[in-house]
Structure formats: structure tokens, C-alpha cells
Design an enzyme around this catalytic site. Sequence first.
Site, PDB file in Angstrom:
ATOM      1  N   GLU A 133      -0.418  -6.259  11.580  1.00  0.00           N
ATOM      2  CA  GLU A 133      -0.454  -6.663  10.177  1.00  0.00           C
ATOM      3  C   GLU A 133       0.006  -8.108   9.990  1.00  0.00           C
ATOM      4  OE1 GLU A 133       1.478  -5.035   5.969  1.00  0.00           O
ATOM      5  OE2 GLU A 133       2.616  -4.852   7.825  1.00  0.00           O
ATOM      6  N   LYS A 136      -4.778  -2.920   1.621  1.00  0.00           N
ATOM      7  CA  LYS A 136      -3.622  -2.033   1.711  1.00  0.00           C
ATOM      8  C   LYS A 136      -3.287  -1.429   0.348  1.00  0.00           C
ATOM      9  CE  LYS A 136       1.211  -2.222   3.368  1.00  0.00           C
ATOM     10  NZ  LYS A 136       2.227  -3.173   3.894  1.00  0.00           N
ATOM     11  N   CYS A 194       0.693  -0.301   7.844  1.00  0.00           N
ATOM     12  CA  CYS A 194       2.155  -0.335   7.790  1.00  0.00           C
ATOM     13  C   CYS A 194       2.753   0.705   6.831  1.00  0.00           C
ATOM     14  CB  CYS A 194       2.616  -1.747   7.447  1.00  0.00           C
ATOM     15  SG  CYS A 194       4.341  -2.103   7.896  1.00  0.00           S
TER      16      CYS A 194
END
Length: 265
Positions: A40, A112, A147
Site C-alpha cells: 500500500e 479503498k 490494509c
Amino acid sequence: MRASLIQFGVDPQESVDSRRQRASSLVREQSGSDLVVLPELWTVGAFAYESFEAEAERAADGPTHEAMSKAARDAGVWLHAGSVPERGADGGLYNTSLVFSPEGELAAVYRKIHRFGFDQGEAVLMSAGQDLVTVALPETTLGLATCYDLRFPELFRGLVDAGAQTFVVPAGWPARRLAHWTLLARARAVENQSYVLACGTGGSHAGVPQAGHSVVVDPWGEVLAEAGEDEEVLTVELDPTKVAATREQFPALKDRRLGMRTPGR
């Protein structure tokens, strides 16, 4: 199927252009793999909030797109190029993952959904993505997450309903919560009877030590490989047929009663 996770280290003294060149070289070195994964926000560092705005780029034709497209084509691999700070057409910033085919074509874009920060940092600087994204490879179907998404099991259930068999999770996970990282990666694998490829970073981001410990987990929750703390390439042979076999031998997903997808909708 061979997968390589590049646990990239973000050196604060290194320019973004130099990082792109270094990442491109590392991808090209994995030419014998089918799938290569970067972590990321490796261009800036996941906790380098002050750099998000300055380094934001367009997903479809930014400098990272250009570099990673060429690297994927040169290596002849499917490349999950981690994520970059994206400047959307709406003017907002997004934490956006790019996936390229072995021909260098942009195969998928994932913004995300769950932003980290508890009303500060990424949570206020970035806009939230809305869409679940899967990518069909010849060997398996990838489900994309990033994440902090790892803490939200409903996202992974949705990806399973969309056909995912292998989850790819690039991250900039802090060292102080390393135990959560490995625990959650195994949990997402077990509960969804899927592979999990979780690729982290080494070093530190804006003074925040990174966990490293990229990990590959099989559909039974067994850890097939785990990296250390520093920059490292983790290469693992996967058996894509193991997902279907596991789901048939232990058909727990068929017993779901809550949050099930309604057929035909």
C-alpha cells in the site's frame, strides 16, 4: 500458480521517481511468477499524510500507472501494483489500487473502502471507495482489499459472493499491531476458505515503524510463507484448485444464514 509479494521498504531520503524505478526493477526480476504484488502507498508511505496531496496522480495515466504497466509487460506477469494516492475526476483523493495484465493493460482499479485514522490522517484526507472489485486471472479470481479493510469481514464475504477465491491485501501496517495483522489474515482465509496474499512494507513511514511480515495463507488457515521485518520478496507456489476442494470437503459457506446474497439480485 506462483505468486511473489514484494515487501517494499520506503526510504524517506529517496525520491518518488527513484522508488518507482526501484519497484519496476523488482517487478521485472519476478518474471517467472504469475502474479506479483506490491504494498500500500509505497510511492509515498502510508503514514506520510503531508505527501498525499502533492503526490496524488490520476489512476488511468499517472506516472505510477505508466511505470507499472511497463514493468508488468516486461515481466509478463499479472501485477497488483499496491496503491497510490489518486486524484479522482471529482477532485477527491483516494487510496487506489491498480492491477495490470501481463500485456500491461489496466485490468482493475480499486478505491479503498475503509479509511484508517479515526477522524484524522487518511480518514479525513481521503475519500472512501464504494465498489467491491474482483479480477479474473486464468488460475483464480482475485478479490481486492487494502490494509485497514482487513478488519471488516463483511467486505470479504461480499467478495466471496462476487466469486473471489484469492484475496490480495496490500498494506502499510504498523509494527505495534503486528499480532493483529497475522491473526486477521488467517481469519479472513479460514472463514472464507480462500487464499490470502497480504503484502506489507518494511522500514518506517513518517516515523511509524512498519510491521513487514508479508504473509501467504491457504484456505485452511495454514501459513505457507511469512517474511521478516525488512525489504524482502516472498515467492510461493499456490494450488488454485485447493479453494474449491476445501469448500467441498468442509462446506461451511453453504450453511450461511445471515447476510446472504439473494439469488437473482
